[in-house]
Design a protein around this motif. Structure first.
Motif, PDB file in Angstrom:
ATOM      1  N   THR A  95      -9.184  -2.466   1.256  1.00 22.83           N
ATOM      2  CA  THR A  95      -9.692  -3.602   0.480  1.00 22.83           C
ATOM      3  C   THR A  95      -9.757  -4.867   1.318  1.00 22.83           C
ATOM      4  O   THR A  95     -10.258  -5.883   0.855  1.00 22.83           O
ATOM      5  CB  THR A  95      -8.788  -3.874  -0.734  1.00 22.83           C
ATOM      6  OG1 THR A  95      -7.476  -4.197  -0.258  1.00 22.83           O
ATOM      7  CG2 THR A  95      -8.747  -2.683  -1.674  1.00 22.83           C
ATOM      8  N   PHE A  96      -9.227  -4.812   2.526  1.00 21.74           N
ATOM      9  CA  PHE A  96      -9.192  -5.952   3.457  1.00 21.74           C
ATOM     10  C   PHE A  96      -8.457  -7.156   2.877  1.00 21.74           C
ATOM     11  O   PHE A  96      -8.770  -8.295   3.194  1.00 21.74           O
ATOM     12  CB  PHE A  96     -10.607  -6.349   3.902  1.00 21.74           C
ATOM     13  CG  PHE A  96     -11.338  -5.241   4.594  1.00 21.74           C
ATOM     14  CD1 PHE A  96     -10.984  -4.852   5.867  1.00 21.74           C
ATOM     15  CD2 PHE A  96     -12.372  -4.580   3.952  1.00 21.74           C
ATOM     16  CE1 PHE A  96     -11.653  -3.820   6.504  1.00 21.74           C
ATOM     17  CE2 PHE A  96     -13.045  -3.547   4.581  1.00 21.74           C
ATOM     18  CZ  PHE A  96     -12.680  -3.164   5.865  1.00 21.74           C
ATOM     19  N   ARG A  97      -7.472  -6.917   2.029  1.00 24.74           N
ATOM     20  CA  ARG A  97      -6.685  -8.020   1.474  1.00 24.74           C
ATOM     21  C   ARG A  97      -5.648  -8.523   2.465  1.00 24.74           C
ATOM     22  O   ARG A  97      -5.210  -9.655   2.365  1.00 24.74           O
ATOM     23  CB  ARG A  97      -6.022  -7.585   0.174  1.00 24.74           C
ATOM     24  CG  ARG A  97      -7.047  -7.390  -0.918  1.00 24.74           C
ATOM     25  CD  ARG A  97      -6.429  -7.147  -2.256  1.00 24.74           C
ATOM     26  NE  ARG A  97      -7.494  -7.011  -3.240  1.00 24.74           N
ATOM     27  CZ  ARG A  97      -7.406  -6.310  -4.325  1.00 24.74           C
ATOM     28  NH1 ARG A  97      -6.298  -5.664  -4.604  1.00 24.74           N
ATOM     29  NH2 ARG A  97      -8.418  -6.229  -5.163  1.00 24.74           N
ATOM     30  N   GLN A  98      -5.208  -7.663   3.390  1.00 21.44           N
ATOM     31  CA  GLN A  98      -4.297  -8.070   4.456  1.00 21.44           C
ATOM     32  C   GLN A  98      -5.132  -8.404   5.695  1.00 21.44           C
ATOM     33  O   GLN A  98      -6.307  -8.088   5.767  1.00 21.44           O
ATOM     34  CB  GLN A  98      -3.312  -6.941   4.788  1.00 21.44           C
ATOM     35  CG  GLN A  98      -2.208  -6.759   3.753  1.00 21.44           C
ATOM     36  CD  GLN A  98      -2.669  -5.946   2.555  1.00 21.44           C
ATOM     37  OE1 GLN A  98      -3.456  -5.031   2.701  1.00 21.44           O
ATOM     38  NE2 GLN A  98      -2.183  -6.284   1.380  1.00 21.44           N
ATOM     39  N   PRO A  99      -4.507  -9.041   6.688  1.00 23.52           N
ATOM     40  CA  PRO A  99      -5.234  -9.327   7.932  1.00 23.52           C
ATOM     41  C   PRO A  99      -5.743  -8.035   8.585  1.00 23.52           C
ATOM     42  O   PRO A  99      -5.212  -6.954   8.342  1.00 23.52           O
ATOM     43  CB  PRO A  99      -4.174  -9.999   8.817  1.00 23.52           C
ATOM     44  CG  PRO A  99      -3.140 -10.516   7.869  1.00 23.52           C
ATOM     45  CD  PRO A  99      -3.148  -9.583   6.698  1.00 23.52           C
ATOM     46  N   LEU A 100      -6.760  -8.154   9.405  1.00 26.18           N
ATOM     47  CA  LEU A 100      -7.360  -6.980  10.039  1.00 26.18           C
ATOM     48  C   LEU A 100      -6.393  -6.227  10.928  1.00 26.18           C
ATOM     49  O   LEU A 100      -6.561  -5.022  11.134  1.00 26.18           O
ATOM     50  CB  LEU A 100      -8.595  -7.383  10.855  1.00 26.18           C
ATOM     51  CG  LEU A 100      -9.849  -7.666  10.050  1.00 26.18           C
ATOM     52  CD1 LEU A 100     -10.975  -8.116  10.971  1.00 26.18           C
ATOM     53  CD2 LEU A 100     -10.284  -6.441   9.267  1.00 26.18           C
TER      54      LEU A 100
END
Length: 123
Positions: A95-100
Motif C-alpha cells: 500500500t506504500f503507507r511506509q517509506p519505500l
C-alpha cells in the motif's frame, strides 16, 4: 517447514464414522474435522488456515473455532489470535503507507546507455 493436513470428506462418508484429526504443533493443538487445512509451524509461532471445513486451534487454555476461509496464529507462549481472513498480503508494504525502504529496494539503473542523470524514487 509447512505441514499440510488434508482430511478427505469422501473417506469420512464411505466409512460413515465421524472423522476428527488431533494434531499437536509446537505452540498449539489443532482439532480438524473433514476438510482441507494448512498447519504451518516454526520456532516462533504456529498458524492454522482452514480452506474448507471447520476446526479449532487451542493454546494456553483457550480454543479458537475456525470456519472455512479463516486462519489463526499462535505466537510462542501466547493464546490464539484470530479469527483472521485466510487471504494474506503477498507484497510487503504493497500500500506504500511506509517509506519505500520498508520492504522495497530502490536502485539506480542508467540502462546501459551511459546516462548521467539520476532518477528519483518518491511517493
Amino acid at each position: 517447514m509447512p505441514v499440510l493436513e488434508h482430511v478427505d470428506r469422501l473417506a469420512a462418508e464411505l466409512l460413515r464414522v465421524p472423522l476428527t484429526l488431533h494434531r499437536e504443533a509446537p505452540h498449539a493443538q489443532a482439532v480438524l474435522g473433514p476438510g482441507n487445512y494448512v498447519l504451518e509451524t516454526d520456532a516462533n509461532q504456529s498458524e492454522l488456515t482452514v480452506r474448507d471445513g471447520a476446526g479449532s486451534l487451542a493454546a494456553l487454555g483457550q480454543a479458537l473455532p475456525l470456519a472455512a476461509r479463516e486462519r489463526a496464529i499462535v505466537p510462542k507462549n501466547s493464546q490464539p489470535k484470530g479469527p483472521l481472513p485466510a487471504a494474506r498480503d503477498l507484497i510487503v508494504n504493497g500500500t506504500f503507507r511506509q517509506p519505500l525502504n520498508d520492504g522495497w529496494k530502490v536502485f539506480n539503473d542508467q540502462g546501459g546507455d551511459g546516462g548521467t542523470v539520476d532518477g528519483e524514487a518518491e511517493l
